[in-house]
Design an enzyme around this catalytic site. Structure first.
Site, PDB file in Angstrom:
ATOM      1  CG  ASN A   1      11.286 -10.168   2.129  1.00  0.00           C
ATOM      2  OD1 ASN A   1      11.198 -10.711   3.023  1.00  0.00           O
ATOM      3  ND2 ASN A   1      10.904  -9.092   2.051  1.00  0.00           N
TER       4      ASN A   1
ATOM      5  CE  LYS B   1       8.153  -8.508   0.296  1.00  0.00           C
ATOM      6  NZ  LYS B   1       7.849  -6.890  -0.369  1.00  0.00           N
TER       7      LYS B   1
ATOM      8  CG  HIS C   1      12.569  -4.654   2.956  1.00  0.00           C
ATOM      9  ND1 HIS C   1      11.421  -4.500   2.541  1.00  0.00           N
ATOM     10  CD2 HIS C   1      12.901  -5.662   1.922  1.00  0.00           C
ATOM     11  CE1 HIS C   1      11.012  -4.953   1.198  1.00  0.00           C
ATOM     12  NE2 HIS C   1      11.392  -5.899   1.477  1.00  0.00           N
TER      13      HIS C   1
ATOM     14  CD  GLU D   1       7.853  -4.393   2.357  1.00  0.00           C
ATOM     15  OE1 GLU D   1       7.533  -5.262   2.939  1.00  0.00           O
ATOM     16  OE2 GLU D   1       7.192  -4.248   0.342  1.00  0.00           O
TER      17      GLU D   1
ATOM     18  CD  GLU E   1      14.194  -5.115  -1.819  1.00  0.00           C
ATOM     19  OE1 GLU E   1      13.727  -6.775  -2.121  1.00  0.00           O
ATOM     20  OE2 GLU E   1      13.670  -5.382  -0.532  1.00  0.00           O
TER      21      GLU E   1
ATOM     22  N   GLY F   1       6.288  -5.381  -4.696  1.00  0.00           N
ATOM     23  CA  GLY F   1       5.264  -5.416  -4.805  1.00  0.00           C
ATOM     24  C   GLY F   1       4.241  -4.825  -5.572  1.00  0.00           C
TER      25      GLY F   1
ATOM     26  CB  SER G   1       7.219  -6.325  -9.554  1.00  0.00           C
ATOM     27  OG  SER G   1       6.840  -5.408  -8.982  1.00  0.00           O
TER      28      SER G   1
END
Ligand code: PGA
Length: 253
Positions: free
Chosen positions: A8, A10, A94, A96, A164, A170, A210
């Site tokens: 991904n 992003k 996701h 985010e 996730e 991240g 991560s």
């Protein structure tokens, strides 16, 4: 079941940088002989260009799609449009997107509907915050997300789950292999109740957060972890190839 390693990207890379990644990456991938399925989700504006490039066991994904079909929805791109560029899958839900773009469970559900109708495979993302984990029962939070996202579906065809944990995305902080395995087992158990034991046995459940070459072997070798959804470590050719090699080496049928 084949492992899946999905990148991904992003909001990273310019088009020329994406192409500079793609050429050496796909050539190197063609030299490997493993069975792991490999997917990359680049920024949407590059998809029509990049989707012309392919390799054995490789396909392109989008990072999201519209909750609507065609019509007066300025700025949106539909699942059908993605499909027409050659894209085969889409990430939906996701964290985010949920956090920064107001994607509620209802919006996630509508996007799943659009994507499946367009015959895109859905990487359904779920995960809990640190507070939710610390308050106990993170499995309940995650399974409730899955329940909303799959409301009304009669089968699980075309769905992949990506677990996730938000506190691991991240941050450099990864779930331990035990934490990942125990959540993945809970997801598979919930899936068996919702869609039946065969669908659960065939559901790919990816870990994301991560994940990188130094920790992937331990995570991917858990019995209910079928590969990874990779952010930061998918941006460099060598790291991403290492992750594919690790998944290839662990493939156990
Ligand atoms: P990360 O991102 O690997 O950079 O933590 C994973 C993701 O958000 O898909």
């Amino acid at each position: 079941m084949r492992n899946i390693v999905a990148g991904n990207w992003k909001s990273n890379k310019l088009l020329n940088e994406a192409q500079e990644f793609t050429d050496p990456f796909l050539s190197a991938l063609n030299e490997l002989t493993g069975e792991t399925e490999v997917v990359i989700a680049p920024p949407a504006p590059y998809l029509a260009t990049l989707a012309k490039e392919g390799a054995y066991r490789f396909s392109w994904a989008a990072q999201q799609c519209s909750a609507h079909g065609f019509g007066a929805f300025t700025g949106e791109f539909t699942a059908e449009m993605l499909r027409s560029t050659g894209v085969q899958s889409v990430l939906i839900g996701h964290s985010e997107r949920r956090e920064h773009f107001g994607e509620t469970d209802e919006v996630v559900r509508a996007k799943v509907e659009q994507a499946l109708a367009a015959r895109l495979r859905v990487f359904l993302c779920c995960g809990e915050t640190l507070e939710q984990r610390e308050s106990g029962r993170p499995e309940d939070i995650v399974c409730a997300q899955l329940e909303h996202a799959t409301t009304g579906l009669t089968d699980a065809e075309g769905l992949v789950v990506a677990y996730e944990p938000i506190w691991a995305i991240g941050t450099g902080r990864t779930a331990t292999a035990d934490q990942a395995q125990s959540m993945h087992a809970a997801i598979r158990g919930w899936w068996a109740e919702r869609f039946g034991p065969d669908a659960a046995a065939n559901l790919p459940i990816l870990y994301g957060g991560s994940c990188k070459p130094s920790n992937a072997a331990e995570l991917f070798s858990q019995p209910d972890v079928n590969g990874g959804l990779i952010g930061g470590a998918s941006l460099k050719v060598d790291d991403f190839l290492d992750l594919v090699r690790i998944a290839d080496g662990l493939q156990n049928g």
